[in-house]
Scaffold this active site. Structure first.
Site, PDB file in Angstrom:
ATOM      1  N   CYS A 117      44.410  42.396  46.686  1.00 11.01           N
ATOM      2  CA  CYS A 117      45.243  43.237  45.815  1.00 11.01           C
ATOM      3  C   CYS A 117      45.507  44.611  46.424  1.00 11.01           C
ATOM      4  CB  CYS A 117      44.599  43.377  44.444  1.00 11.01           C
ATOM      5  SG  CYS A 117      44.333  41.789  43.638  1.00 11.01           S
ATOM      6  N   THR A 132      37.010  18.558  39.622  1.00 12.32           N
ATOM      7  CA  THR A 132      38.286  17.863  39.819  1.00 12.32           C
ATOM      8  C   THR A 132      38.123  16.422  39.367  1.00 12.32           C
ATOM      9  OG1 THR A 132      37.804  17.047  42.031  1.00 12.32           O
ATOM     10  CG2 THR A 132      38.645  19.308  41.867  1.00 12.32           C
ATOM     11  N   TYR A 171      37.560  58.362  20.003  1.00 10.95           N
ATOM     12  CA  TYR A 171      38.607  59.354  19.811  1.00 10.95           C
ATOM     13  C   TYR A 171      38.118  60.774  20.065  1.00 10.95           C
ATOM     14  CZ  TYR A 171      41.497  62.729  17.381  1.00 10.95           C
ATOM     15  OH  TYR A 171      42.234  63.833  17.083  1.00 10.95           O
TER      16      TYR A 171
END
Lengths: 548, 548
Positions: B42, B265, B418
């Site tokens: 990334c 799988t 907050y």
């Protein structure tokens, strides 16, 4: 329907506006003792410090604007001095004229808030508090000619005040009775906050009481004096229940107005919301005082729903809170370790020191996170975080996980938004989940910083798996250094017996413990590594004291 | 036990290191086709742009470091070209020598990833892609002598690339087949991203295909040419399943390797993880391709747990993702409206435009949030947010709420941290909950920006309750202006019939709708107000097209 609301900030005004939206025809009267309604309470310290430059920014609404928009009858400087629950009336004193009058109600909502505690010290009459716009006006006026200030109390408001008084270049002393700042944090988590305050010129007097306040100084309990042109009391707040008590409303065990989950008091047709009431605590289920804006607003809306006949019930509260101080952020939700110990409640503690975002992307800042987990249920009991950017995000995510019943191990499964400037592919919150899962499944054992001395005294051996350079930089007394990458080859060097393994933050030690256990060597990880231990050492260890 | 892992990035390496921690005695071999393992995938666009200055920062681990720490046998430049599931062997080609050899396994993990799609255009052989360190080396080399670049595809990587190519002062064109950038967003939410790209000098060619690539230019489908010293394909990725298919593994409906919730799988002793596999979608329960780092890492750990005999199961995936572009942040989780419409799944959409933190504290930035709600269950189906600081936080909170089964209305009850510099007493996420609750309880109706034209054609009247100045700044054709604060007095002026009410962002219109409905005037809120409508108008409205 005629609804009378006592208190025109946060909870009271949320109730009033919501009620109007639900019921255009209701008569709604709001009495506010002060000169202002709906002001930005949490902005007061920042106006004092000049961050908020314009005083008008604090005044979010006026009686006139609320009248025009919501047809509210808002009466400021109007103090409700008595309630007659039988007659369903209140007696109001007009503070301008001094004249009392009576107003009837069908439903009454008390949003009386909480008032700052001021201890009865000699000279305390000169101490300021910071609760409303008048308070901050007084503070700003006094600061104009002041060179020094004493803040009593190192809680959220005390710390915000200290920062903002420093912004005004005052000489600032914070006096705190506890041995740490920010009581919602555990002592080792509070150390970086204290450091940051000191680095920015705040004189911290921990474990200290104020003895008296003189004209330009204040005297500490040991007899020393500190300069104190201004003194602000920020010890804490106490629910304003005088009016409720006069009316015969039942108070709860914590001294707030007792309410049910629809905000009903013990007296019919009287509701109460906000800082004045007791909430139900999400961790203990017990009553709790949580004087925060978010629950107050939520309850204001909820009580309007209830009065309007809509089903709504208050949720238990985690008391999530955050504070910024000189660029550092500290946040917490739920219970801390001190409280869990005091309540004799079993828990697991996890400390990590992750980066705010991917280490390979510039600007990553290290934070410290602590998670407290119920060992029976794997439920999250609380979390604390201290650091730079992203601290508030991680606590919000954990508070949301708590609300949703996401277990500590399930934090590993959260899909959080990742790009290298915002987080990590394994986000700090995921990492907490991974560690919680390791502990839950007994694939690893951990010991806490405050348990180390006793374990070493019992004969455990401390193995430091950091590099030789890191070890030399800050060894823990008694530790043997075997870098992780050499551990497989050198495991034979370790004496027989229980091993405690440490690294810088706990991650390499985890790999080491896994290795050692599989090689038949019982080993535990020193949780949070050297960094947590070092913070704990510097914290003066009241967690251990509390245990005995 | 001998475990062979194909692919040494993200999922594969997470599996390898976790497995070692769980099983010191296992033989673990990792084959990686490229020259590098555990690189910062990334980070590649940011290295191309010079944000990450040091190429070594991308290389998080080396075969040597992994050998020393985890006793992993990591073989780079080693391509597994065949699997014999019966014999439990893989055939490996050493890309240095060209020599093939056979390696046995007890358990095999495929982490083959996904490869960039390159359309078979004339000249496409000169186009670059960006998947690994070799790719970025090529890109950096070409950029050195380039003055212009074309990026094909305006998805996450295409947009990151565009930003970083602009950092290198190239003339950049982004060619995108869809009418919008960032397909995970709905069109009206993508508009600010397109704006930001254009403001920063990126030429956006939406609804356009690349026709051919010439020596220094590229030709668009209409015949125009754009300068293209460098061409990078970022259309999307396709799971690398060639090896799996040769071995007879079943692929799923989306073309990825089909796995169960323990990453098994269809063939015994073969597991698969990461971009190559199909995940289960949290909203639809169906198979989904989610080529993101977070799930890949999670699955890598999970498959190691399964192989080591520990109970672990994959959770359904919400595909939470974020991208930064020229200071703007866009993030999303779950399904968008386009997808819900295409699947004919009922939903409610909510648009808001809140501030990142309290408006009275300096620096608040407006963001846009969209929430998609299941009207039957009140469950959260998806969310999108675009804006400045705090966008990633809000999407993370909502993704966590989704994981915890918190309903849309219950977002109102979240206690989020907050203080005025971090949020609001009623956080943007709480506000979404309040609106969701209003819609859930039928206390308000809302209409969407793309429904407006049809409703007006049916005779509805549009009432704009903003101030006269705001109205003059940007009226919607056909709207009548009655400012909210005058609405009570002037309601008689409004013609009989259905009313649609709008304001700037939807909040004042909500109060107006409540008022009008109670006065007996049927009214609905134009969701998200003028801002959402304006973005939708500029978006060229493919949501409506998709409906028919």
């Amino acid at each position: 329907m005629k609804v009378v609301i006592v208190g025109g900030v946060a909870g009271g005004m949320s109730a009033a506006t919501r009620l109007r939206r639900l019921d255009e025809l209701a008569e709604i009267i709001v009495f506010e003792r002060g000169a202002h309604v709906s002001f930005a309470n949490c902005g007061l310290p920042y106006y004092a410090g000049g961050v908020i430059e314009d005083r008008d920014e604090l005044l979010l609404q006026t009686p006139e604007s609320l009248g025009a928009r919501f047809r509210l009858d808002v009466r400021v400087r109007s103090q409700v001095v008595a309630i007659d629950p039988g007659a369903r009336t209140v007696t109001v004193e007009d503070l301008e004229t001094g004249d009392p009058y009576v107003e009837s109600y069908d439903e009454l909502i008390l949003s009386t808030g909480a008032s700052p505690v001021v201890p009865p010290l000699p000279g305390a009459d000169r101490a300021l508090t910071l609760r409303d716009v008048e308070d901050v006006d007084r503070l700003v006026a006094e600061m104009a000619s002041a060179r020094s200030a004493v803040v009593v109390g190192a809680g959220f408001i005390g710390i915000e005040l200290a920062e903002n008084l420093r912004r005004r270049e005052l000489d600032v002393t914070v006096v705190e009775l506890a041995d740490q700042v920010l009581a919602p944090l555990d002592p080792e988590m509070a150390v970086p906050v204290a450091d940051r305050l000191r680095e920015n010129g705040v004189r911290l007097e921990l474990g200290t009481e104020l003895a008296r306040i003189d004209e330009t100084t204040a005297e500490l309990d040991g007899g020393r004096t500190v300069p104190a042109d201004v003194v602000v009391m920020a010890i804490g707040v106490r629910p304003e229940t005088a009016l409720a008590e006069m009316a015969g409303l039942v108070s709860g065990e914590r001294g707030g107005i007792a309410v049910d989950d629809q905000m009903r008091t013990s007296v019919p047709h009287i509701f109460a919301v906000g800082d004045a009431v007791e909430k139900r605590d999400v961790v203990g289920g017990n009553a709790a005082l949580i004087p925060l804006a978010n629950p107050a607003n939520r309850q204001g809306r909820l009580v309007a729903d209830v009065i309007a006949g809509r089903p709504a019930r208050a949720k238990a509260s985690s008391g999530t809170a955050v504070v910024g101080v000189f660029g550092l952020i500290a946040a917490a939700a739920g219970w801390n370790e001190k409280r869990l110990r005091a309540a004799d409640r079993p828990y697991r503690a996890i400390h990590t020191h992750p980066h705010s975002h991917a280490g390979y992307y510039p600007g990553a800042q290290q934070m410290s996170i602590k998670l407290l987990v119920d060992p029976e249920t794997d439920g999250i009991l609380g979390a604390q975080a201290v650091g730079g950017e992203g601290v508030d995000k991680r606590i919000d995510v954990i508070a949301t996980a708590m609300a949703g019943g996401v277990t500590a191990s399930e934090l590993a499964d959260l899909e959080l938004a990742y790009a290298p400037q915002f987080g990590s592919a394994k986000d700090p919150v995921n990492m907490l989940g991974y560690i919680a899962d390791n502990l839950r499944t007994d694939s690893i054992r951990a010991v806490q910083w405050h348990e180390l001395d006793a374990l070493l005294a019992d004969g455990a051996l401390l193995v430091d798996v950091r590099t030789a350079d890191e070890f030399a930089d800050g060894p823990i007394p008694g530790a043997v250094n075997v870098p992780l990458d050499e551990l497989r080859e050198r495991v034979g060097e370790l004496p027989v017996g229980d091993l405690i393994v440490l690294c810088q933050v706990g991650q390499r030690a985890h790999a080491a413990v896994c290795l050692l256990e599989q090689l038949g060597r019982p080993a535990a990880n020193l949780d949070g590594g050297y960094q947590t231990w070092d913070a704990g050492r510097r914290a003066n260890a009241p967690i251990v004291v509390a245990r005995s």
